[in-house]
Design a protein around this motif. Structure first.
Motif, PDB file in Angstrom:
ATOM      1  N   PRO A 145       0.787  -1.246   0.000  1.00  0.00           N
ATOM      2  CA  PRO A 145       0.000   0.000   0.000  1.00  0.00           C
ATOM      3  C   PRO A 145       0.816   1.291   0.000  1.00  0.00           C
ATOM      4  O   PRO A 145       0.535   2.199  -0.795  1.00  0.00           O
ATOM      5  N   LEU A 146       1.802   1.431   0.883  1.00  0.00           N
ATOM      6  CA  LEU A 146       2.584   2.664   0.926  1.00  0.00           C
ATOM      7  C   LEU A 146       3.406   2.844  -0.343  1.00  0.00           C
ATOM      8  O   LEU A 146       3.590   3.973  -0.815  1.00  0.00           O
ATOM      9  N   ALA A 147       3.894   1.747  -0.907  1.00  0.00           N
ATOM     10  CA  ALA A 147       4.628   1.837  -2.166  1.00  0.00           C
ATOM     11  C   ALA A 147       3.696   2.262  -3.298  1.00  0.00           C
ATOM     12  O   ALA A 147       4.088   2.997  -4.209  1.00  0.00           O
ATOM     13  N   GLU A 186      -6.489   8.872  -5.019  1.00  0.00           N
ATOM     14  CA  GLU A 186      -6.205   7.439  -4.999  1.00  0.00           C
ATOM     15  C   GLU A 186      -4.942   7.142  -4.201  1.00  0.00           C
ATOM     16  O   GLU A 186      -4.874   6.131  -3.485  1.00  0.00           O
ATOM     17  N   ALA A 187      -3.947   7.998  -4.326  1.00  0.00           N
ATOM     18  CA  ALA A 187      -2.711   7.805  -3.563  1.00  0.00           C
ATOM     19  C   ALA A 187      -3.012   7.783  -2.068  1.00  0.00           C
ATOM     20  O   ALA A 187      -2.466   6.967  -1.314  1.00  0.00           O
ATOM     21  N   PHE A 188      -3.913   8.664  -1.641  1.00  0.00           N
ATOM     22  CA  PHE A 188      -4.248   8.757  -0.222  1.00  0.00           C
ATOM     23  C   PHE A 188      -5.137   7.596   0.229  1.00  0.00           C
ATOM     24  O   PHE A 188      -4.815   6.895   1.200  1.00  0.00           O
ATOM     25  N   LEU A 189      -6.260   7.381  -0.460  1.00  0.00           N
ATOM     26  CA  LEU A 189      -7.214   6.361  -0.027  1.00  0.00           C
ATOM     27  C   LEU A 189      -6.698   4.941  -0.285  1.00  0.00           C
ATOM     28  O   LEU A 189      -6.731   4.086   0.604  1.00  0.00           O
ATOM     29  N   GLU A 190      -6.232   4.683  -1.509  1.00  0.00           N
ATOM     30  CA  GLU A 190      -5.810   3.337  -1.872  1.00  0.00           C
ATOM     31  C   GLU A 190      -4.439   2.988  -1.310  1.00  0.00           C
ATOM     32  O   GLU A 190      -4.093   1.803  -1.210  1.00  0.00           O
ATOM     33  N   GLY A 191      -3.680   4.009  -0.948  1.00  0.00           N
ATOM     34  CA  GLY A 191      -2.349   3.764  -0.413  1.00  0.00           C
ATOM     35  C   GLY A 191      -2.279   3.928   1.092  1.00  0.00           C
ATOM     36  O   GLY A 191      -2.182   2.956   1.847  1.00  0.00           O
ATOM     37  N   ILE A 192      -2.351   5.152   1.564  1.00  0.00           N
ATOM     38  CA  ILE A 192      -2.159   5.454   2.984  1.00  0.00           C
ATOM     39  C   ILE A 192      -3.275   4.870   3.855  1.00  0.00           C
ATOM     40  O   ILE A 192      -3.010   4.195   4.859  1.00  0.00           O
ATOM     41  N   VAL A 193      -4.532   5.127   3.497  1.00  0.00           N
ATOM     42  CA  VAL A 193      -5.650   4.640   4.306  1.00  0.00           C
ATOM     43  C   VAL A 193      -5.684   3.113   4.323  1.00  0.00           C
ATOM     44  O   VAL A 193      -5.877   2.498   5.383  1.00  0.00           O
ATOM     45  N   VAL A 194      -5.492   2.492   3.176  1.00  0.00           N
ATOM     46  CA  VAL A 194      -5.499   1.025   3.112  1.00  0.00           C
ATOM     47  C   VAL A 194      -4.369   0.445   3.954  1.00  0.00           C
ATOM     48  O   VAL A 194      -4.543  -0.563   4.655  1.00  0.00           O
ATOM     49  N   PHE A 195      -3.196   1.074   3.922  1.00  0.00           N
ATOM     50  CA  PHE A 195      -2.083   0.595   4.743  1.00  0.00           C
ATOM     51  C   PHE A 195      -2.447   0.622   6.224  1.00  0.00           C
ATOM     52  O   PHE A 195      -2.179  -0.331   6.963  1.00  0.00           O
ATOM     53  N   ILE A 196      -3.040   1.717   6.675  1.00  0.00           N
ATOM     54  CA  ILE A 196      -3.418   1.842   8.085  1.00  0.00           C
ATOM     55  C   ILE A 196      -4.390   0.724   8.480  1.00  0.00           C
ATOM     56  O   ILE A 196      -4.255   0.098   9.540  1.00  0.00           O
ATOM     57  N   ILE A 197      -5.355   0.443   7.610  1.00  0.00           N
ATOM     58  CA  ILE A 197      -6.336  -0.609   7.893  1.00  0.00           C
ATOM     59  C   ILE A 197      -5.663  -1.970   7.996  1.00  0.00           C
ATOM     60  O   ILE A 197      -5.899  -2.740   8.938  1.00  0.00           O
ATOM     61  N   VAL A 198      -4.807  -2.281   7.029  1.00  0.00           N
ATOM     62  CA  VAL A 198      -4.126  -3.585   7.025  1.00  0.00           C
ATOM     63  C   VAL A 198      -3.176  -3.711   8.217  1.00  0.00           C
ATOM     64  O   VAL A 198      -3.106  -4.760   8.865  1.00  0.00           O
ATOM     65  N   TYR A 199      -2.452  -2.639   8.508  1.00  0.00           N
ATOM     66  CA  TYR A 199      -1.489  -2.674   9.615  1.00  0.00           C
ATOM     67  C   TYR A 199      -2.198  -2.900  10.946  1.00  0.00           C
ATOM     68  O   TYR A 199      -1.737  -3.692  11.782  1.00  0.00           O
ATOM     69  N   LEU A 200      -3.313  -2.242  11.153  1.00  0.00           N
ATOM     70  CA  LEU A 200      -4.073  -2.436  12.389  1.00  0.00           C
ATOM     71  C   LEU A 200      -4.662  -3.850  12.451  1.00  0.00           C
ATOM     72  O   LEU A 200      -4.727  -4.460  13.532  1.00  0.00           O
ATOM     73  N   ALA A 201      -5.061  -4.366  11.292  1.00  0.00           N
ATOM     74  CA  ALA A 201      -5.623  -5.722  11.246  1.00  0.00           C
ATOM     75  C   ALA A 201      -4.583  -6.762  11.635  1.00  0.00           C
ATOM     76  O   ALA A 201      -4.927  -7.841  12.148  1.00  0.00           O
ATOM     77  N   ARG A 202      -3.306  -6.440  11.392  1.00  0.00           N
ATOM     78  CA  ARG A 202      -2.231  -7.383  11.711  1.00  0.00           C
ATOM     79  C   ARG A 202      -2.208  -7.750  13.194  1.00  0.00           C
ATOM     80  O   ARG A 202      -1.878  -8.892  13.563  1.00  0.00           O
ATOM     81  N   PHE A 203      -2.580  -6.819  14.056  1.00  0.00           N
ATOM     82  CA  PHE A 203      -2.509  -7.059  15.485  1.00  0.00           C
ATOM     83  C   PHE A 203      -3.697  -7.871  16.016  1.00  0.00           C
ATOM     84  O   PHE A 203      -3.702  -8.276  17.175  1.00  0.00           O
TER      85      PHE A 203
END
Length: 271
Positions: A145-147, A186-203
């Protein structure tokens, strides 16, 4: 805002030239995205102590990069390009970076085609090396996502994938028409926001493969929203019920991810 709205008139898509070869900002952003994805993968590999050999990871990224490029290009030709039959009958032209003798690079990539190519490459790699594909897929969900942000910035700098006509003060003039800078949305929603969601889901991850499914669902929703501000693909327009092709493919992707998630979560299938 005056300079921002007319930024395309004051910005060259070509960063520099080497021996007559033009290097576009899009290409630079793509390389940055690729390297960042690999660096993030290695970081998360160590942080979460995943059962993946780092050298194995390097090989895997080569496999999936080939799969992504092939899938993205073929997907664009089969779904979006107006000259599909020409490429089918002239397959050697699919990756021809020259038009009338001028180097222009390879234009036209499909994200959803890239996903298919990525999944095929992952399955082939894991079958060859007898490894669990879900571990790699979850790592990708954290790393990509961040990439991906840089990929969309590349679209913006390359002056492509324009937004719809608007009157918002932060709009960008394209050929004299004010449009949404949808690539940045798209850079913000598909990248940054999606990363935050996935990263939080990891825990709170409860099974292998959960992160890639969360990524697929979150990305699909983000893309679906962004498509309301993005100009429908040229030659295709709105396809069904006022939706663009990107929205239809994102909807299919979301439903698929949701069904797989439910099946695995409630033990209807084994992984």
């Amino acid at each position: 805002m005056e300079f921002w709205q007319h930024i395309y008139s004051n910005f060259n898509v070509i960063a520099f030239s080497i021996f007559g070869l033009k290097v576009h900002w899009y290409g630079i952003m793509y390389v940055i995205a690729l390297l960042l994805a690999l660096l993030l993968a290695k970081f998360f590999l160590r942080k979460f102590q995943l059962d993946i050999n780092e050298k194995h990871l390097d090989s895997y990224f080569i496999w999936v990069e080939i799969g992504v490029i092939l899938g993205a290009r073929l997907g664009y030709i089969l779904i979006y390009d107006a000259n599909t039959m020409y490429y089918i009958t002239h397959p050697w032209q699919i990756f021809n970076p020259y038009i009338n003798g001028e180097f222009v690079g390879i234009r036209g990539m499909s994200y959803h085609g890239a996903i298919i190519g990525f999944l095929i490459a992952t399955l082939l790699f894991c079958k060859k090396y007898k490894t669990n594909p879900w571990i790699f897929l979850d790592l990708v969900a954290l790393s990509v996502p961040l990439a991906y942000v840089f990929g969309r910035i590349g679209n913006f700098l390359n002056q492509e994938l324009f937004g719809r006509i608007t009157n918002v003060p932060w709009g960008i003039y394209v050929d004299g028409v004010l449009r949404h800078p949808s690539q940045l949305y798209e850079a913000f929603l598909e990248g940054i926001v999606v990363f935050i969601i996935v990263y939080l889901a990891r825990f709170k991850q409860s099974f292998q493969g959960e992160l890639i499914l969360v990524y697929a669902g979150a990305y699909s929703l983000a893309r679906f929203i962004c498509e309301f501000y993005r100009e429908p693909d040229f030659g295709i327009g709105f396809v069904l019920w006022g939706m663009s092709m990107g929205q239809i493919l994102s909807f299919i992707m979301f439903i698929t991810a949701l069904l797989v998630y439910i099946c695995i979560k409630f033990k209807k299938v084994n992984i």
